[in-house]
Design a protein around this motif. Sequence first.
Motif, mmCIF file in Angstrom:
data_model
loop_
_atom_site.group_PDB
_atom_site.id
_atom_site.type_symbol
_atom_site.label_atom_id
_atom_site.label_comp_id
_atom_site.label_asym_id
_atom_site.label_seq_id
_atom_site.Cartn_x
_atom_site.Cartn_y
_atom_site.Cartn_z
ATOM 1 N N GLU A 228 25.933 55.684 6.109
ATOM 2 C CA GLU A 228 25.139 55.426 7.308
ATOM 3 C C GLU A 228 23.914 54.690 6.809
ATOM 4 N N GLY A 229 23.907 53.376 6.899
ATOM 5 C CA GLY A 229 22.826 52.608 6.276
ATOM 6 C C GLY A 229 22.884 52.824 4.775
ATOM 7 N N PRO A 230 21.747 53.176 4.177
ATOM 8 C CA PRO A 230 21.745 53.355 2.720
ATOM 9 C C PRO A 230 22.155 54.765 2.283
ATOM 10 N N GLN A 231 22.450 55.623 3.255
ATOM 11 C CA GLN A 231 22.728 57.032 2.930
ATOM 12 C C GLN A 231 24.221 57.345 3.046
ATOM 13 N N LYS B 123 33.220 51.093 4.265
ATOM 14 C CA LYS B 123 31.813 51.358 3.954
ATOM 15 C C LYS B 123 31.149 52.132 5.100
ATOM 16 N N GLY B 124 31.438 51.694 6.326
ATOM 17 C CA GLY B 124 30.873 52.375 7.490
ATOM 18 C C GLY B 124 31.437 53.775 7.687
ATOM 19 N N PHE C 206 37.267 60.859 -2.156
ATOM 20 C CA PHE C 206 36.443 60.675 -0.954
ATOM 21 C C PHE C 206 37.055 61.490 0.193
ATOM 22 N N PHE C 207 36.227 62.330 0.811
ATOM 23 C CA PHE C 207 36.650 63.137 1.971
ATOM 24 C C PHE C 207 35.743 62.845 3.154
ATOM 25 N N PRO C 208 36.278 62.613 4.301
ATOM 26 C CA PRO C 208 35.419 62.520 5.495
ATOM 27 C C PRO C 208 35.067 63.928 5.980
ATOM 28 N N PRO C 209 34.084 64.065 6.844
ATOM 29 C CA PRO C 209 33.793 65.401 7.360
ATOM 30 C C PRO C 209 34.963 65.911 8.204
ATOM 31 N N MET D 79 41.302 61.643 7.194
ATOM 32 C CA MET D 79 41.208 60.468 8.067
ATOM 33 C C MET D 79 41.069 59.169 7.268
ATOM 34 N N LEU D 80 40.468 59.245 6.079
ATOM 35 C CA LEU D 80 40.298 58.023 5.270
ATOM 36 C C LEU D 80 41.647 57.475 4.818
ATOM 37 N N ARG D 81 42.598 58.382 4.658
ATOM 38 C CA ARG D 81 43.943 57.961 4.281
ATOM 39 C C ARG D 81 44.586 57.223 5.455
#
Lengths: 93, 226
Positions: free
Chosen positions: A51-54, A46-47, A86-89, A10-12
């Motif tokens: 999730e915040g700082p994590q 970034k979002g 980078f991989f999204p869930p 999805m990031l792609r």
Amino acid sequence: MIIRVHFYAMLRMTTGVSSVEVETDGPITMRQLIDLACQKTRPQLKGDLLEGPQIKKGTLLLVDGRNVLFLDGLDTMVQGDQVIAFFPPGGGG
Amino acid sequence: MQQYARHAQLFTKEQFVRIQQTRVLVAGAGGLGSTVLQLLTRYGFGEIHIYDDGILDPPDLNRQILYTRRDLGLPKADCAQKLLEAINPDVTIVAHAERLTGESVVPEVDMVVDCLDNFAGRLVLEALFFNRLIPIIHGGASAFFGQVTTLVPGKTPPLSEIYGRRNMEDMPGVPKDIYPPVVTAVASVQASEAVKLACGLTDSLLLNRIQIIDLLTNSFDVTEIR
């Protein structure tokens, strides 16, 4: 130094690119890399990753195949000769 | 065996015998499971255990290719067993219309194919099988994308050491929107991994590597994961 970040799934789709290159003066933290990758693609990245700082649950930020959760998290140092991915869930059946 | 005439020659006689003796557990008989189960049955695996506690719902029919409208409202594991036995009666098919839990008493198998749709269930698989030295072929799909990696005790880390155990426990559910062809593509790679694992073709397995299938851009990437 050039650091290349590879995006998958999805990031792609959301960034519109399969990878991005960022230029730095030397090694930087994963947190800084995310900021630079956002500048090169879209601020919303970034979002998508944090999730915040994590780091978002299920998101994989890999350095040479190793999840940064098992390194120094967002403080993990990265440099140009490493493979950054980078991989999204995503794990439906 | 005439039914295997178009694929048996791809392997040595010994490898093909190994396939016929291999016992597989397929966790989940939904989108991924439908294709994995069909391919392994048609391939001639020895014994296949199906675990799924679900009932077939109308939205399942866009990708769960084992089922028809006649099966709506029926337990998937039982419907799957019936069809698979008709496809290849030489394979022992055992239906378990139940969800695997930490307390499940599971059959002895040689490998597990993870066709689940959630990471909490995958932790259960890890405890029941990987921790008892049984390999797991992991697959997952979402939207236009999917991934496969093969987890072999002693050769790769378990999924919890890739994603992080706490993350797997509370990972949010993935969006339900799914492009049906990617499900079949991911499942086909999983079935191929099962065949290679059964044959002992270890060098060509997705060990410490993850295959990422992206049918939106038609890219098939493999990247290191450890």
